[in-house]
Write a protein that holds these residues in place. Sequence first.
Motif, PDB file in Angstrom:
ATOM      1  N   GLN A  98     -24.346 -11.339  -6.653  1.00 57.47           N
ATOM      2  CA  GLN A  98     -24.102  -9.915  -6.870  1.00 57.47           C
ATOM      3  C   GLN A  98     -22.624  -9.554  -6.758  1.00 57.47           C
ATOM      4  N   ARG A  99     -21.765 -10.502  -6.511  1.00 56.15           N
ATOM      5  CA  ARG A  99     -20.343 -10.197  -6.370  1.00 56.15           C
ATOM      6  C   ARG A  99     -19.680 -10.121  -7.747  1.00 56.15           C
ATOM      7  N   PRO A 100     -18.823  -9.131  -7.973  1.00 55.09           N
ATOM      8  CA  PRO A 100     -18.117  -9.044  -9.256  1.00 55.09           C
ATOM      9  C   PRO A 100     -16.985 -10.058  -9.297  1.00 55.09           C
ATOM     10  N   ALA A 101     -17.298 -11.279  -9.690  1.00 57.03           N
ATOM     11  CA  ALA A 101     -16.311 -12.350  -9.597  1.00 57.03           C
ATOM     12  C   ALA A 101     -16.133 -13.116 -10.898  1.00 57.03           C
ATOM     13  N   SER A 102     -16.661 -12.603 -12.000  1.00 52.05           N
ATOM     14  CA  SER A 102     -16.528 -13.336 -13.251  1.00 52.05           C
ATOM     15  C   SER A 102     -15.124 -13.145 -13.819  1.00 52.05           C
ATOM     16  N   LEU A 111     -18.983  -3.174   0.730  1.00 57.58           N
ATOM     17  CA  LEU A 111     -18.412  -3.840  -0.442  1.00 57.58           C
ATOM     18  C   LEU A 111     -17.835  -5.206  -0.105  1.00 57.58           C
ATOM     19  N   ARG A 112     -17.813  -5.562   1.161  1.00 59.95           N
ATOM     20  CA  ARG A 112     -17.284  -6.869   1.535  1.00 59.95           C
ATOM     21  C   ARG A 112     -18.096  -7.976   0.860  1.00 59.95           C
ATOM     22  N   PRO A 113     -17.456  -9.012   0.347  1.00 64.14           N
ATOM     23  CA  PRO A 113     -18.211 -10.123  -0.242  1.00 64.14           C
ATOM     24  C   PRO A 113     -19.197 -10.752   0.733  1.00 64.14           C
ATOM     25  N   SER A 114     -18.843 -10.790   2.026  1.00 72.65           N
ATOM     26  CA  SER A 114     -19.740 -11.396   3.007  1.00 72.65           C
ATOM     27  C   SER A 114     -21.017 -10.596   3.194  1.00 72.65           C
ATOM     28  N   ARG A 115     -21.043  -9.340   2.724  1.00 71.82           N
ATOM     29  CA  ARG A 115     -22.239  -8.519   2.839  1.00 71.82           C
ATOM     30  C   ARG A 115     -23.089  -8.570   1.576  1.00 71.82           C
ATOM     31  N   LEU A 116     -22.676  -9.363   0.612  1.00 76.62           N
ATOM     32  CA  LEU A 116     -23.364  -9.414  -0.673  1.00 76.62           C
ATOM     33  C   LEU A 116     -23.801 -10.844  -0.985  1.00 76.62           C
ATOM     34  N   PRO A 117     -24.957 -11.020  -1.616  1.00 67.61           N
ATOM     35  CA  PRO A 117     -25.293 -12.349  -2.136  1.00 67.61           C
ATOM     36  C   PRO A 117     -24.259 -12.789  -3.167  1.00 67.61           C
ATOM     37  N   VAL A 118     -24.072 -14.096  -3.283  1.00 69.96           N
ATOM     38  CA  VAL A 118     -23.070 -14.620  -4.203  1.00 69.96           C
ATOM     39  C   VAL A 118     -23.299 -14.112  -5.614  1.00 69.96           C
TER      40      VAL A 118
END
Length: 723
Positions: free
Chosen positions: A241-245, A232-239
């Motif tokens: 796909q991150r829940p950041a809205s 779940l780390r952001p560094s393991r996810l493409p930008v």
Amino acid sequence: MTSPHSWPPVSWLPLSWLSRSWWESRDPQLSAVRRAARVTLVACLGFYFCRYALSSPAMAPYALFGTIALGMLSQIPGNARQRARTLLAVLPVTWVLITLGTLLSVSNWAAAAGMFVLGFAVTFAGVGGPRLVGLATGMQLLYILPCFPPYDPGVLPERIAGVSLAVVLLAVAEVVLWPGPQPVPYRERLADAVDALAGCLAAIADHWDGDPRGKERLAALLPDATEAGDALRPSRLPVTQRPASAGRRDRALSSASATTRLVLGRAVDLYFADDRDAVSLPAAARLLRETASCASAAGAWLRGQGEVPDTDRIAGALARFRAEREAGDPTGVAPERLRLGSLALSLGEWTKSLVTELRIVARAPLRADVQGPYWYASRPAPSLWWHRLRENLTPRSVYFQGALRLAAALAVARLLAGELDLSHGFWVLLTILTVLRTSAAETRSALRPALTGTVIGSLAAAVLLVYGTDPTLYAIALPLVMFIGNAAGPLLGQGWAQALFTLVITLVFAQLAPTDWHLAEARVLDVAVGALVGVLIGLFAWPRGGSGELHRATANFLGASAGVVRETVATLSSMTPPGTALPLAREQERLAEASYALYQSERHAVARLDWQATLIAGKHAVRGAEALLRDCPTGRLLPCAALLTLATTDVAGRFEATAQAIRSREVPRTPDDPAPDLGWPTDLGRDLYHLADLRVWLDGLRDDLTRVTGRPEHQGPVPVPLA
């Protein structure tokens, strides 16, 4: 292995291209190749139809560059159908940008002013989440294209028609042409972590119930659970796909992710906890089993296999545990015998928070007492977006800084291109979009391959134009060169992308109007001017990028968390009224998370500390304080206020020392000294339970800080944009 941003030697390429491992390491599911083929087909189809079938030189470049802007320069999240819907939704925005660019090209100053305003607005809108961040570069290009002379509002309908054709064709192609495998949804990743957590909690409950194999099962489950949490780390996810809205769903998913990782950390604590002679062990085992069941139900719902989890179950289990615990008088009991029950209680409270966050994701009704961190749960979407924009409208926000530096660079470049009367001046601004990164170091690293690739591509284009070629051959060669160029950026690096894109531009403009080798010369000059502007702006405007702001924002967050620790203990022990520590810490938390999000989009070497663990330490301070202030009576611990002050000074001091080291860009030193042995009282009656709860929180915070340097994150390469 050569870095994706470098220029690999020619002798390295042929044999490596034949290697399956080479393709798998750079494009395991052929995503880049699929995308390059899709964009090439749509761009060439739109360009040829407008240029040759409709005989419209004004419409053709907008059909081609509109496809490149939204197909290659934009990173749109979601599956194929979601990306198609996004493209159609932004179609009216493309009309507005092209109209403004066309009308403001009446003068250099008007165009530059429009570039500054729109450049800032489009980039700053990225605070709303990855969907807007991914569209920013493409949207900017759609203003850049028409904002150069000649000033000709009469061709505006053709320009809009060209872009509209590109967007519609691209939306259709996203669905029907090589859509590629679907990325693993974030909800599924979260479900894996929650299921792993449920298994760990059930194993602990079995152990507490006397099953001798329970602890062995926990030891076997912890490695996979840790890996699921790390996924779940952001560094393991493409930008994308991150829940950041700014919406409530992504806010709640992000919060649920942090909660899951925190509870997993506390589960590790229980593995090492000494449960001999623990008070309330049977009641704690029942609470933990109910907690595991609620976590399992949450994981099932995330996979679409059950109903939305209900907080009533876990709330009822917590109430029963408290009642059973309060039934016994712990007077005279050693404090360590009360610790395990408080750990179980904290796990239950955190799981209750997890279920609440998932109910927000599901838009399900919440309990009336939900407040604090879930202020956004009942707010309408426009209000949440406005709140996100307003809280980042400060020079201390990395989004504000990035938007301002890019807007300034684009405006200066537009003004120079106009004043110097550079032919094809939009290349200057396109270079800015490619070269200017969020830090000066990144900008310098992108400069060499960009210039080298442009020079090499321009020399090849000059040779092509000097010797002349039948325009039919230009039309035949364009799809092949464009496909290789579109794929070259992600697979080979920016140098190759720039060289091949220069050839693409040559082949395009050679079909629009007669041209000669001076076109290649203009390309080199324009890229050089754009690179110079980008480097200068990058050096003078927040040159450290996300890294510099992350150090400052995280240090501020940890410093504010230290204030939360002091204020919470003072309120619980001596009835001191709560002050502003919690609201300040929440504000600093949001800025730190924004800085961390930008940091994740940059290219870094191995970080010297675990930024995510650092932020979780602050979150634990804030969320734990909110739970204690809600459930523990105030003023009942006055007899041990002096001891609590010493313990608080120790924990808050460690937070402040870590904050100071991070602010000074040093690696925080993990203290070797243990927690102070203070000789806690045993004659407070049932208030000893509240004292144990408070001590478990303080001990957990102390333990969190030991993990700050435990697992530095490696930052992978940033996708290379084509320009």
